[in-house]
Structure formats: C-alpha cells, structure tokens
Write a protein that holds these residues in place. Structure first.
Motif, PDB file in Angstrom:
ATOM      1  N   PHE A   1      52.923  34.270  37.786  1.00  0.00           N
ATOM      2  CA  PHE A   1      52.245  34.153  36.502  1.00  0.00           C
ATOM      3  C   PHE A   1      53.273  33.996  35.388  1.00  0.00           C
ATOM      4  CE2 PHE A   1      49.955  36.744  39.489  1.00  0.00           C
ATOM      5  CZ  PHE A   1      48.681  36.225  39.481  1.00  0.00           C
ATOM      6  N   VAL A   2      52.745  33.469  34.260  1.00  0.00           N
ATOM      7  CA  VAL A   2      53.540  33.331  33.036  1.00  0.00           C
ATOM      8  C   VAL A   2      52.880  34.208  31.978  1.00  0.00           C
ATOM      9  CG1 VAL A   2      54.404  31.766  31.279  1.00  0.00           C
ATOM     10  CG2 VAL A   2      54.187  30.985  33.647  1.00  0.00           C
ATOM     11  N   ARG A   3      53.680  35.066  31.343  1.00  0.00           N
ATOM     12  CA  ARG A   3      53.106  36.022  30.390  1.00  0.00           C
ATOM     13  C   ARG A   3      53.731  35.849  29.013  1.00  0.00           C
ATOM     14  NH1 ARG A   3      53.524  42.535  31.194  1.00  0.00           N
ATOM     15  NH2 ARG A   3      55.744  42.093  30.804  1.00  0.00           N
TER      16      ARG A   3
ATOM     17  N   ILE B   1      49.188  38.021  26.992  1.00  0.00           N
ATOM     18  CA  ILE B   1      48.341  36.918  27.443  1.00  0.00           C
ATOM     19  C   ILE B   1      49.009  36.345  28.678  1.00  0.00           C
ATOM     20  CG2 ILE B   1      47.338  34.684  26.889  1.00  0.00           C
ATOM     21  CD1 ILE B   1      47.480  35.405  23.954  1.00  0.00           C
ATOM     22  N   VAL B   2      48.256  36.245  29.806  1.00  0.00           N
ATOM     23  CA  VAL B   2      48.813  35.825  31.091  1.00  0.00           C
ATOM     24  C   VAL B   2      48.181  34.500  31.494  1.00  0.00           C
ATOM     25  CG1 VAL B   2      49.121  36.428  33.514  1.00  0.00           C
ATOM     26  CG2 VAL B   2      49.207  38.208  31.762  1.00  0.00           C
ATOM     27  N   TYR B   3      49.073  33.547  31.933  1.00  0.00           N
ATOM     28  CA  TYR B   3      48.647  32.228  32.394  1.00  0.00           C
ATOM     29  C   TYR B   3      49.041  32.056  33.847  1.00  0.00           C
ATOM     30  CZ  TYR B   3      47.963  31.042  27.467  1.00  0.00           C
ATOM     31  OH  TYR B   3      47.527  31.033  26.168  1.00  0.00           O
ATOM     32  N   ASN B   4      48.292  31.190  34.504  1.00  0.00           N
ATOM     33  CA  ASN B   4      48.587  30.856  35.893  1.00  0.00           C
ATOM     34  C   ASN B   4      49.751  29.873  35.921  1.00  0.00           C
ATOM     35  OD1 ASN B   4      48.648  30.234  38.577  1.00  0.00           O
ATOM     36  ND2 ASN B   4      46.441  29.837  38.767  1.00  0.00           N
TER      37      ASN B   4
ATOM     38  N   THR C   1      48.953  39.183  43.032  1.00  0.00           N
ATOM     39  CA  THR C   1      47.655  38.801  42.469  1.00  0.00           C
ATOM     40  C   THR C   1      47.580  39.073  40.977  1.00  0.00           C
ATOM     41  OG1 THR C   1      46.747  40.966  43.043  1.00  0.00           O
ATOM     42  CG2 THR C   1      46.477  39.187  44.659  1.00  0.00           C
ATOM     43  N   ALA C   2      48.605  39.662  40.414  1.00  0.00           N
ATOM     44  CA  ALA C   2      48.671  39.924  38.978  1.00  0.00           C
ATOM     45  C   ALA C   2      50.133  39.766  38.561  1.00  0.00           C
ATOM     46  CB  ALA C   2      48.154  41.325  38.639  1.00  0.00           C
ATOM     47  N   PHE C   3      50.310  39.698  37.233  1.00  0.00           N
ATOM     48  CA  PHE C   3      51.671  39.498  36.760  1.00  0.00           C
ATOM     49  C   PHE C   3      52.547  40.694  37.129  1.00  0.00           C
ATOM     50  CE2 PHE C   3      55.044  40.061  33.653  1.00  0.00           C
ATOM     51  CZ  PHE C   3      55.668  38.824  33.701  1.00  0.00           C
TER      52      PHE C   3
ATOM     53  N   THR D   1      58.793  33.947  36.505  1.00  0.00           N
ATOM     54  CA  THR D   1      59.713  33.994  37.642  1.00  0.00           C
ATOM     55  C   THR D   1      59.800  32.612  38.251  1.00  0.00           C
ATOM     56  OG1 THR D   1      59.116  36.296  38.078  1.00  0.00           O
ATOM     57  CG2 THR D   1      60.218  35.090  39.841  1.00  0.00           C
ATOM     58  N   LEU D   2      61.018  32.126  38.479  1.00  0.00           N
ATOM     59  CA  LEU D   2      61.272  30.809  39.064  1.00  0.00           C
ATOM     60  C   LEU D   2      61.922  30.989  40.425  1.00  0.00           C
ATOM     61  CD1 LEU D   2      62.763  29.022  35.920  1.00  0.00           C
ATOM     62  CD2 LEU D   2      60.439  28.805  36.800  1.00  0.00           C
TER      63      LEU D   2
END
Length: 861
Positions: free
Chosen positions: A406-408, A502-505, A653-655, A537-538
């Motif tokens: 995820f991207v937060r 705010i969390v994005y996929n 399943t979550a950030f 995370t990359l």
C-alpha cells in the motif's frame, strides 16, 4: 788496503792521518768548551733558583710564625708556591742530567729533590700536627627562609680557609638578597636556640672575627646546617623553633620507629621551623635538573622502568590467535549478511522519484522533490513525479521496481494556542494561532469533520474499488504502531508515526489520487499541518531486496516547505549466505562466551588477586573495558539476528511500515562493523609488545590528557564563533539557520572554507570580513595547529624517556617458547619450569597501577 809502492806514498798517507786527527782533536776541544760554558750557565741558573727557593722557604717560615688565623689564610698560596718550587727543581735537574752528562752526578750530590720535599712536608706536618687529627665538616647545608617557610636549600663545600663572612656573602648573592639585611644563624646548639653566627654588624669587627673559619665554628658531632633569616624575623624564628622543639622530638622518635620497621610510607622529614611533611625521594640526576623546571617535572613524574625490545606481558599467544580467529569469522559473517547491494537498491528509486525521469520532466508543471519550497508545489510533485512513477506500470521506476502493498499519505496537525507574546491585537487584527511544532502535547488529535462540504462528500462517496481504502478513516487520528519509527526532520527534531492517514492501493492506476488532490489540498491538509509524508515499499527482485521509502515534507507556519526523504534497503527472505553466517555465529558464541567471558576473565581476575588487587579490578582496567565492549556488541547484534523476520509485503492486507525493520537491519550492520572495528583496535594494541608500537601508544596516552584540557578552551572559542555566525546570518542563509547547521558549518570550515562567502558578504558586508579574519587567524592558523603541537611535544617526551637502551636485547628462543606455549607444553619440550626464562634480565614489572591507563592493559609490562 794495498801496501804502499814507495816511501813517498807512505809519508803522504801518514801526513793525511795526522791532519785528520788534529781536526778531530780541535773539534773535540771546541765541543768541550761549549759543554763547559753550558755547565757554567746551568750552575748559575741552579744557584739562582736555589736562592729563590730559599727565599720562599724563609717567607713560609715567617708566615708560620704569624697568628694561626692569619697563617691559615695564606696556607693555600704557600702550598701552591711550594709545589711550583719542587716542580722547577725537578725540571732543572732533569734538564741538566739529560743535556750535560758530566754534571749529572755532581748535581745529584748537591741537591736531592726527594729529600727537600720530605723536609718541607715534615715542616708543614709539624705545624699542623694538632689540627690533622680533628675531623671537620666538608660541606654545610644552608636553608633560606621566606616568611619563616623553608622554601630553598643549597649545599656549600667548605675547607680550612672558608670564613663565615665569605659563606654569608656567597649565600646572600646566590639567592639575590642583601647581605646587610640577612643573618646567618645556627640551631644546633644544645639548647636548640637560634644562634646568630654572622650578621651585618660583624662587618666592622676585628680581623680575628672576620676571618673566623666555618669548620672551627661547626661542631663535628652535630649536623652542619645553617639558616639565612631576615634580621627583622630573627626573634620570630627563635620563637618558632622553641615552640616546635617538642614536636620535633616526637617526629624524630617516629622516624626512628619507622626506620626500625622498614616502612618507607611513614618516613617523614622536617621542613621549615619544625613542620612535618611527607618526603618524596627523588633520583639524584632528577634533582640535578631542578634549575630547569620543565625537565625536572618531566623526570620527576617518570617511572624509571625502562621498556625493553621485548617484554613479558600478560598477553599470550593464545590471545592473539583467539582474536585473529574471531576477527576473521566476523568479517566473513558481515560480508555474507550485507550482500544485497544496498547503494544500487537505493540509488535507482532516488533518481526516479526525487529528480524525475525524461517522461515526467517534459510535462507541464514538473516539480522535483528537492525543489519543493512552498506548500503549493507539494501537489505538483504528488500529481506529477510521484503519481506517474509509482502508479504508471510503464514508468521508468516500475520497469525495475514494484510497489508492493500500500501507499500511505500521513499528516500531523497542530493545536491552537495563544498568539506569540500574548499580545492583545486590535479589533479586526486578531486571529487563531497554532503551535509551531507537533508532539504529544501540541498535536491535534480531535476527529475532523470533513464530509460537510461538496469536496468532502465526493471524497467519501468514492468506493474502495477505485484504488483508495476507507480504512483507516482520514478524519480519525491514529497513534503510531510498533512497526513505525520516528522520522528525523529539519524544522523539528523528529516526527513520530501518528497522525491522520489516507491509504491507496499500490497496484492501482493512480487516478483516484489525482481525483483526491483537490480535497487533500483544500480540506484535509490545511494550514495547521506541520508534516505530510508519502510512505510506500518498493521491491527489486533483481537485487533481491526491498526499499522502505518515506518522502517527508515539513511545513513551516510561514508556508515554507522543507523536503526530507528516507530510503532504507532491507532483505526479508533467508538465503544460503544467512545459513552459513549462522553456522559461523555458533563458533563465535563459543569464542566470545567460552574464551573471553569465562576463561579470560577468570585468568585475569586470578592474576589481579595474586598481585594483591581486587578480583573485579580487571573489569575497570582498559583491557577489561575493551573486552566488555566486545561482548556487549556481539550479544546485541546476535539479538537482532535472532529476531523473527516480518512477513513479506505481498502478503499484507493492510498498510504496514517496514521502516522499523529496515532501521534495525541498518543498526545491526553498524553493530557488526563496530565489533570488527573494536577487534582491529584490540589486535593493534597487542602490538605494544614491540618497542616502536609501544612508544606510539605512549604518545597517544600522553597527548590525550593535554588535548582534553585544551579542548575546553578551544570549545569556548568555537562556541563564540558559532553564536556570532548564527546571530548574523541565520535570517538569510540556510547554512546558519539552526544551531545544528551552524555548528556543522563552523566545524567544517576548519579544513574547508565557507562555501557561501560571497553570499555572506552581500548579506552582511560589515561583519563578514572581520568574522573571516578572526576565524582564519585565531582558529585556522593558531588554535587548530596547537593540537599538532601537543602531539609533537608528547612524541619527543616519549622518545626521550621511553627509548630503549643499547643494553636492551631481544628475546632468546627459549624466552619466546616460554611466552608462547602453555606451561605444561613448555616443560614437555624444554624440560624447564614455566617462567624460568624470566629470571634472565628480561622481566618487566607487571604490577603497574590499574589507575594508569597506559600501564594496566594486557599489553603492559
């Protein structure tokens, strides 16, 4: 010779022989006349010198008939003249005997120098027969008192001709005091009183008093000590001597008892008018250098044990082998565990997300991360470089990296507070003020109400399938998790992991982020925001590692923005390198715990007990502290290695922030490297068995104390320079905007000039030139080079005091075997008792003090 042919030839030959004999006779006669004249001249010279000698002898006899006091004053001159006369007589007779052989026997009969010498010696001995049997003092100690304190002493050599007047004048001249104001007195009378021997009034005395001899005055049965006291303090001196007479007797009794007990720690000496102090016994050559205070102090504090080419130490060959093995295993383990190319892993993402790529630089409104200065530029970077490189599957970043999980977006808001200074602003000027920093007390934690506006309704109406998750709620403040760490900032020291999120996929196309920017800019990230961070995370499967990325933007209350990023690489999956490193860790555990912690500590503690010290004193010795540091570093790194690894980002399943785990991997790598560093330093310290390395270590130990003292002065000057630089340029230049950056800039200016000199001059021309001149002259040219001067001074001290002598020899083979092998092995090979070779002159003292850092380690004598 053939026979003559006729009578004429024979006659001619006879005539020639007669002529030859006549010539020889004539020559012999002339030589005899010359010898006779020389004989007459020598006889005249001898008679003249004998006459002179007789006159001298008459003078000596006349002098002997004078009063004894006056005769003794000329005794030395008579001896010199007598010696000269004897020498002249002997020289003359030797010359006559060597040059006039005919007169040698006659001269010997007329004068016998040995008989003359014996006669003179007998006369002199008869004149002093009463004095030669009396033992006299040949030296006298004179104490010079200043305010009744015996601060100075000097020893004078005296003979029969030394008078009190001469001794008094010489003593006054030596200490630079007036002979008219000081009295020479003695305190060795039976009553213990101070008796003046010579004072200014005696200068008008008779000749008998003026020529009174020192040896006559001093009693041979008493100590030869005189005191030079000011005439005005003579009564006080007498009183002090009388008051301390009983104390002096008690001290002398204690001296006798101490001497009987052979206890050097209780030996006392009398100093001043009877006060007892501890006496420091110094070497004679040390006291001879007292006229040079610096050299005297250096030699006085020096331990006279010489360092030999090779010396016995508590360091054994097993210690060297152990540390070499531990160092080699640690280097191998460190290399195996840090083999995922962390720099390449970080650099690729940095160039793409910070500086941008070709595909993003050509777009309108392009903004690089490091170029962000204002809050409005934040959205240009988010909608441009960040959204394109992260969510576009064909971007340059996505060709090599894969955003996983995820991207937060996370922010922290500030609470309201009273305005600065509590001023009452006029009507119409008042407004709400907020804290400048966000922490546990100043951070706004209230639930936000954002769904009342059109942008808010549109934002919350979007479904989760659009690429943004409804949990966590952007309106609700969340505390930091256990997996998050504080991010270090510029405007504020650190920011924790709490805030509104705010969390994005990460696998979406990023269109939802583009649609949400208006809401985020106008409704969510408002003017009270002090920090906004983009976290993701990359993964780079080619390099076999992950990258935890945090792009933090600090927002000042004035609207300025300071970008700050944190990129840390880490690896989750175990490889064969980790398995091999774990196998080596087992061996390292045995070495560290079994050898260093148990066996080495036990043996060193036993040695301390045998030396009469406490068992645990080894722990506070330099070598003990180094061992404790090694054990602590090893245990700490192993705790990190044994921790359970987190789950892979693809399974979340979550950030989940991997910032904490990445930081732990960085810390454990630093711990491993520090362990290797301490091992190398420890191994290098073992080289002190070599004299050259030993002297270098002594240079460091001698210069360290002086450098610490000098740093106090140097630090004060540097603090003044920092305060001045911060006060003048902090409003204008970022380099001096905070005290931390000012310290860095000023310290680095010692070896590297200021990089913004022209900007400093343009902003403050009146202060720049004086400031730079002061920094260059005071710090750059003088104070910095004092550190080098201290080291050079310590180097020459060590070279003078610790240099090995020409008699110091290297170890023999037997001594090397005795040092390197265990006792039973040495006995098995050589048949000798362990330690027997130490009795051959190569033993160094191992019993040095634990308080001396330069002499208590395992590498010390």
């Amino acid at each position: 010779m053939p026979p003559p042919q006729n009578d004429e030839e024979a006659l001619e030959e006879t005539r020639a022989e007669i002529m030859t004999l006549q010539n020889e006779y004539k020559n012999k006669k002339e030589e005899l006349e010359i010898k006779e004249r020389q004989r007459q001249q020598a006889r005249v010279e001898l008679e003249r010198r004998l006459e002179k000698l007789q006159l001298r002898q008459l003078d000596v006899e006349l002098q002997n008939k004078k009063p004894t006091i006056v005769a003794d004053a000329d005794e030395e001159l008579s001896r010199v003249e007598q010696a000269r006369a004897e020498y002249m007589m002997e020289s003359l007779h030797d010359i006559l005997h060597s040059r006039v052989a005919l007169l040698g026997a006659e001269a010997s009969k007329r004068h016998d120098p040995n008989q003359e010498r014996e006669r003179l010696q007998k006369d002199t001995k008869d004149a002093k027969s009463g004095e030669d049997n009396i033992k006299r003092h040949e030296s006298v100690l004179i104490s010079y008192y200043v305010n009744l304190a015996e601060d100075y002493k000097v020893v004078y050599r005296v003979d029969r001709t030394t008078t009190l007047e001469q001794l008094h004048r010489d003593a006054c001249s030596y200490w630079g005091c007036s002979h008219r104001d000081y009295v020479l007195c003695m305190t060795t009378t039976p009553e213990g009183e101070a008796k003046p021997l010579w004072e200014p009034s005696h200068e008008q005395a008779s000749a008998a008093d003026r020529y009174e001899k020192v040896q006559v005055v001093l009693d041979p049965a008493e100590k030869a000590q005189l005191h030079l006291v000011h005439k005005d303090d003579l009564e006080k001196f007498r009183t002090a001597r009388e008051m301390n007479k009983d104390q002096e007797a008690k001290i002398l009794e204690g001296l006798q008892a101490a001497n009987k007990a052979n206890d050097p720690n209780t030996i006392k000496t009398l100093k001043g008018p009877g006060f007892a102090t501890n006496e420091v016994i110094a070497e004679p050559y040390v006291e001879a250098c007292s006229v040079w205070p610096g050299l005297h102090t250096l030699l006085r504090n020096y331990k006279t044990q010489a360092h030999r080419d090779q010396k016995w130490t508590r360091l054994g060959l097993s210690d060297i082998i152990f540390l070499l093995t531990l160092l080699a295993l640690s280097i191998v383990c460190h290399s195996l565990r840090n083999n995922y190319h962390s720099f390449e892993l970080r650099n690729g993402a940095y160039e793409a997300l910070v500086n941008g790529t070709v595909e993003t630089r050509g777009t309108s409104g392009f903004m690089a991360f490091t170029d962000i200065k204002l809050k409005d530029q934040v959205w240009a970077w988010l909608d441009g470089v960040a959204r394109t490189e992260i969510f576009n599957s064909s971007s340059t970043l996505r060709r090599f990296y894969t955003p996983v999980g995820f991207v937060r977006l996370r922010q922290q808001l500030a609470k309201t507070t009273s305005c600065a200074g509590g001023r009452n602003l006029p009507t119409g000027w008042s407004r709400t003020c907020y804290h400048t920093e966000v922490n546990g007390d100043t951070q706004d934690m209230e639930t936000l109400q954002l769904n009342g506006t059109a942008l808010g309704q549109a934002f919350f109406a979007a479904a989760s399938s659009s690429g943004r998750f409804s949990i966590p709620d952007p309106q609700v403040w969340h505390s930091e998790g256990s997996n998050t760490v504080s991010l270090y900032g510029y405007m504020q020291n650190s920011y924790d992991g709490s805030g509104y999120s705010i969390v994005y996929n990460a696998s979406s196309d990023g269109q939802q982020l583009h649609a949400d920017l208006a809401f985020i800019q106008q409704e969510w990230c408002i003017d009270t925001a002090r920090m906004l961070v983009l976290e993701l995370t990359l993964a780079n499967h080619n390099l076999g590692g992950y990258l935890s990325a945090s792009f933090m933007l600090e927002i000042a209350p004035a609207g300025a923005v300071k970008p700050n990023l944190d990129l840390k690489g880490f690896s989750i999956y175990k490889s064969w390198r980790d398995d091999v490193a774990q196998g080596f860790d087992v061996t390292r555990w045995v070495l560290v715990v079994g050898y260093m912690l148990l066996w080495r500590f036990t043996m060193r503690s036993r040695q301390k007990v045998l030396l009469g010290k406490k068992r645990f004193s080894y722990l506070i010795s330099p070598s003990g502290i180094a061992d404790i540091i090694l054990v602590g570093l090893f245990v700490a790194s192993q705790i990190y290695h044994l921790k359970e690894r987190p789950a892979a980002p693809e399974t979340r399943t979550a950030f989940f922030s991997y910032e904490s785990y990445a930081q732990e991997k960085e810390v454990v790598a630093i711990l491993d490297a520090t362990f290797i560093l301490v091992c190398c330093i420890r191994l290098a310290s073992f080289g002190r068995i070599n004299p050259s390395v030993y002297r270098y270590v002594k240079v460091v130990s001698r210069s360290t104390y002086a450098i610490i003292i000098y740093c106090l002065m140097f630090g004060m000057v540097m603090c003044g320079v920092m305060a001045l630089a911060h006060a003048v340029w902090s409003p204008y230049l970022e380099t001096f905007s905070t005290y931390t950056m000012t310290i860095s800039a000023v310290v680095l200016s010692i070896y590297h000039p200021f990089t913004e000199v022209m900007e400093m001059y343009n902003l403050s021309p009146a202060w720049t030139l004086p400031f730079l001149v002061y920094v260059v002259i005071c710090i750059g040219m003088f104070m910095v080079h004092v550190f080098l001067a201290i080291i050079i001074h310590a180097y020459w001290e060590v070279e003078l005091l610790e240099r090995e002598g020409k008699h110091d020899k290297s170890w023999s083979v037997d001594q090397w075997l005795d040092w390197a092998l265990w006792g039973f092995v040495y006995t098995k090979i050589t048949g000798r008792k362990p330690g027997s070779s130490r009795m051959r002159g190569q033993v160094s003292a191992e019993e040095d003090s634990d308080s001396d850092s330069s002499s208590d380690s395992d590498e010390e004598r």
